[in-house]
Design a protein around this motif. Structure first.
Motif, mmCIF file in Angstrom:
data_model
loop_
_atom_site.group_PDB
_atom_site.id
_atom_site.type_symbol
_atom_site.label_atom_id
_atom_site.label_comp_id
_atom_site.label_asym_id
_atom_site.label_seq_id
_atom_site.Cartn_x
_atom_site.Cartn_y
_atom_site.Cartn_z
ATOM 1 N N THR A 182 106.650 -6.711 42.919
ATOM 2 C CA THR A 182 106.444 -8.078 43.413
ATOM 3 C C THR A 182 107.725 -8.641 44.007
ATOM 4 O O THR A 182 108.803 -8.516 43.416
ATOM 5 N N LEU A 183 107.580 -9.271 45.173
ATOM 6 C CA LEU A 183 108.684 -10.008 45.789
ATOM 7 C C LEU A 183 108.326 -11.488 45.755
ATOM 8 O O LEU A 183 107.348 -11.913 46.371
ATOM 9 N N LEU A 184 109.110 -12.275 45.046
ATOM 10 C CA LEU A 184 108.868 -13.715 44.988
ATOM 11 C C LEU A 184 109.344 -14.374 46.277
ATOM 12 O O LEU A 184 110.374 -13.986 46.843
ATOM 13 N N PRO A 185 108.623 -15.391 46.781
ATOM 14 C CA PRO A 185 108.995 -16.034 48.050
ATOM 15 C C PRO A 185 110.396 -16.650 47.986
ATOM 16 O O PRO A 185 110.816 -17.159 46.943
ATOM 17 N N THR A 186 111.091 -16.602 49.109
ATOM 18 C CA THR A 186 112.419 -17.212 49.188
ATOM 19 C C THR A 186 112.725 -17.616 50.628
ATOM 20 O O THR A 186 112.277 -16.957 51.568
ATOM 21 N N GLN A 187 113.450 -18.704 50.777
ATOM 22 C CA GLN A 187 113.933 -19.147 52.086
ATOM 23 C C GLN A 187 115.458 -19.132 52.134
ATOM 24 O O GLN A 187 116.063 -19.665 53.061
ATOM 25 N N ALA A 188 116.070 -18.478 51.157
ATOM 26 C CA ALA A 188 117.528 -18.457 51.059
ATOM 27 C C ALA A 188 118.140 -17.646 52.196
ATOM 28 O O ALA A 188 117.541 -16.687 52.712
ATOM 29 N N GLN A 189 119.345 -18.046 52.562
ATOM 30 C CA GLN A 189 120.125 -17.332 53.560
ATOM 31 C C GLN A 189 121.449 -16.885 52.949
ATOM 32 O O GLN A 189 121.934 -17.477 51.992
ATOM 33 N N ALA A 190 122.012 -15.842 53.515
ATOM 34 C CA ALA A 190 123.311 -15.347 53.067
ATOM 35 C C ALA A 190 124.006 -14.687 54.248
ATOM 36 O O ALA A 190 123.431 -14.557 55.337
ATOM 37 N N ARG A 191 125.228 -14.284 54.027
ATOM 38 C CA ARG A 191 125.981 -13.558 55.064
ATOM 39 C C ARG A 191 126.031 -12.092 54.635
ATOM 40 O O ARG A 191 126.706 -11.739 53.668
ATOM 41 N N PHE A 192 125.313 -11.225 55.371
ATOM 42 C CA PHE A 192 125.175 -9.839 54.934
ATOM 43 C C PHE A 192 124.878 -8.932 56.127
ATOM 44 O O PHE A 192 124.435 -9.384 57.180
ATOM 45 N N ASP A 193 125.118 -7.648 55.928
ATOM 46 C CA ASP A 193 124.754 -6.630 56.900
ATOM 47 C C ASP A 193 123.328 -6.175 56.569
ATOM 48 O O ASP A 193 123.100 -5.578 55.510
ATOM 49 N N PRO A 194 122.350 -6.465 57.427
ATOM 50 C CA PRO A 194 120.950 -6.180 57.068
ATOM 51 C C PRO A 194 120.689 -4.714 56.723
ATOM 52 O O PRO A 194 119.997 -4.420 55.742
ATOM 53 N N LYS A 195 121.248 -3.793 57.503
ATOM 54 C CA LYS A 195 120.979 -2.366 57.281
ATOM 55 C C LYS A 195 121.510 -1.909 55.930
ATOM 56 O O LYS A 195 120.781 -1.311 55.129
ATOM 57 N N TRP A 196 122.796 -2.189 55.659
ATOM 58 C CA TRP A 196 123.399 -1.693 54.434
ATOM 59 C C TRP A 196 122.919 -2.456 53.205
ATOM 60 O O TRP A 196 122.800 -1.885 52.109
ATOM 61 N N THR A 197 122.625 -3.734 53.359
ATOM 62 C CA THR A 197 122.114 -4.487 52.216
ATOM 63 C C THR A 197 120.718 -4.002 51.842
ATOM 64 O O THR A 197 120.377 -3.923 50.657
ATOM 65 N N GLU A 198 119.912 -3.684 52.851
ATOM 66 C CA GLU A 198 118.596 -3.105 52.560
ATOM 67 C C GLU A 198 118.745 -1.778 51.819
ATOM 68 O O GLU A 198 117.977 -1.472 50.901
ATOM 69 N N GLU A 199 119.744 -0.993 52.221
ATOM 70 C CA GLU A 199 120.021 0.266 51.517
ATOM 71 C C GLU A 199 120.321 0.001 50.043
ATOM 72 O O GLU A 199 119.822 0.693 49.154
ATOM 73 N N ALA A 200 121.146 -1.023 49.780
ATOM 74 C CA ALA A 200 121.504 -1.346 48.399
ATOM 75 C C ALA A 200 120.281 -1.814 47.607
ATOM 76 O O ALA A 200 120.061 -1.384 46.465
ATOM 77 N N VAL A 201 119.473 -2.690 48.209
ATOM 78 C CA VAL A 201 118.286 -3.195 47.517
ATOM 79 C C VAL A 201 117.290 -2.064 47.260
ATOM 80 O O VAL A 201 116.676 -1.989 46.190
ATOM 81 N N CYS A 202 117.137 -1.163 48.228
ATOM 82 C CA CYS A 202 116.234 -0.014 48.044
ATOM 83 C C CYS A 202 116.690 0.853 46.870
ATOM 84 O O CYS A 202 115.866 1.349 46.097
ATOM 85 N N ASN A 203 118.001 1.027 46.735
ATOM 86 C CA ASN A 203 118.509 1.802 45.603
ATOM 87 C C ASN A 203 118.207 1.115 44.278
ATOM 88 O O ASN A 203 117.857 1.766 43.285
ATOM 89 N N LEU A 204 118.342 -0.212 44.247
ATOM 90 C CA LEU A 204 118.015 -0.956 43.028
ATOM 91 C C LEU A 204 116.521 -0.875 42.719
ATOM 92 O O LEU A 204 116.120 -0.698 41.559
ATOM 93 N N LEU A 205 115.689 -0.991 43.764
ATOM 94 C CA LEU A 205 114.240 -0.887 43.564
ATOM 95 C C LEU A 205 113.838 0.512 43.102
ATOM 96 O O LEU A 205 113.009 0.676 42.198
ATOM 97 N N ASP A 206 114.427 1.514 43.734
ATOM 98 C CA ASP A 206 114.131 2.897 43.359
ATOM 99 C C ASP A 206 114.529 3.146 41.912
ATOM 100 O O ASP A 206 113.804 3.809 41.156
ATOM 101 N N ASN A 207 115.665 2.597 41.513
ATOM 102 C CA ASN A 207 116.118 2.742 40.133
ATOM 103 C C ASN A 207 115.134 2.065 39.171
ATOM 104 O O ASN A 207 114.794 2.610 38.116
ATOM 105 N N GLY A 208 114.651 0.857 39.553
ATOM 106 C CA GLY A 208 113.707 0.157 38.698
ATOM 107 C C GLY A 208 112.386 0.883 38.569
ATOM 108 O O GLY A 208 111.836 1.022 37.461
#
Length: 312
Positions: A182-208
């Motif tokens: 589940t992904l909870l809705p969010t309108q938050a913004q941040a300063r990030f590199d989309p490609k590499w941050t997605e890589e990091a989140v995917c690793n966290l999701l895969d671990n979970g």
């Protein structure tokens, strides 16, 4: 007699003034020279010159020797980085075809009319080839990040699109295992590199997903603060003991309870490298048998102001 004394005194004063002015000019030239040398060193353009043997020039010479040695070290370091870059490229290129062939032949072998033991061997071969592929890819990414070959390009933007893509990539694996993602809705913004941050989140999701049993859940949520945005990936898996939490982001570390499962122990290390490279950090909160929450913190430079403008 009195006039002579006065003239001598005046001459002495004038001589002292002249000497002082000469000394001040020489001191100024030396300081300007040192300043110029430091500017050249900062720009990476330092080249040594000759100096005389006076005290100030001796200081110049010693500083020049130090800066020249630093420049040589910088050139050697760059040469080493270039060599590592070439080596990484060679490893990545030379291993792609053999690993792809291993996977192909393992799959073809598994489709043949084999006895049960043969099918088990073919399946094991395919799993090990996939593990080798994952390991090589992770090592190449990590080496490129550590050696500065790959750089981040962070921009201020919404987190939702990136998180949606990451969740969509892990959804099939979660479905196969019977886990609610589940992904909870969010309108938050941040300063990030989309490609590499997605890589990091995917690793966290895969671990979970990997360490959550069938029927469990993995949830992604975002909390915005003034300086950082926190992305939480919470699972209902086996959890971590307190003594393991300080080690879990080390390269190749695997918790004792997870050593027989899939994975090579580099995913969370890569998450930490990606977070640090963008001015953020990652932490974990967990209890054995009660699941874990991995939190990725990203800077919000300019994001808060953008959100206020958007809301107004």
């Amino acid at each position: 007699m009195g006039v002579t004394v006065v003239l001598c005194a005046v001459s002495a004063v004038l001589g002292a003034l002249a000497g002082g002015l000469w000394f001040r000019r020489r001191e100024k030239r030396t300081l300007q020279s040192l300043d110029g040398m430091l500017d050249q060193a900062i720009c990476g353009e330092f080249s040594p010159t000759k100096f005389d043997e006076s005290l100030f020039s001796a200081v110049e010479s010693r500083l020049a020797d130090y800066l020249e040695a630093s420049a040589v070290s910088a050139r050697n370091l760059q040469a080493e980085k270039d060599a590592i870059k070439t080596l990484i490229g060679d490893i990545s290129h030379q291993t792609k075809t053999p690993i792809a062939n291993l996977l192909l032949y393992a799959q073809l072998l598994g489709e043949q009319p084999l006895p049960p033991q043969g099918r088990d061997c073919a399946a094991a071969l395919e799993r090990q080839a996939e593990k080798l592929k994952t390991l090589i890819e992770a090592l190449v990414k990590t080496s490129r990040l550590e050696n500065g070959i790959l750089t981040f390009q962070p921009v201020v933007g919404p987190l939702a699109p990136m998180l949606e893509q990451a969740v969509a990539g892990l959804q099939p694996k979660a479905d196969r295992k019977g886990i609610t993602l589940t992904l909870l809705p969010t309108q938050a913004q941040a300063r990030f590199d989309p490609k590499w941050t997605e890589e990091a989140v995917c690793n966290l999701l895969d671990n979970g997903v990997k360490y959550t049993p069938t029927g469990g859940a993995v949830t992604v949520s975002v909390t915005a603060y003034e300086l950082f945005c926190r992305i939480d990936v919470t699972d209902t898996g086996m959890g971590l003991a307190e003594e393991e939490q300080a080690k879990v982001f080390q390269r190749f570390y695997r918790a004792p309870a997870a050593r027989d499962g899939e994975g090579v122990g580099i995913g969370l290390y890569l998450v930490r490298q990606i977070a640090a490279g963008q001015g953020g950090y990652v932490k974990v909160s967990s209890q054995r048998g009660r699941g874990s929450t991995f939190s990725l913190f990203l800077p919000r430079e300019g994001a808060a102001a953008s959100e206020r403008i958007f809301r107004n």
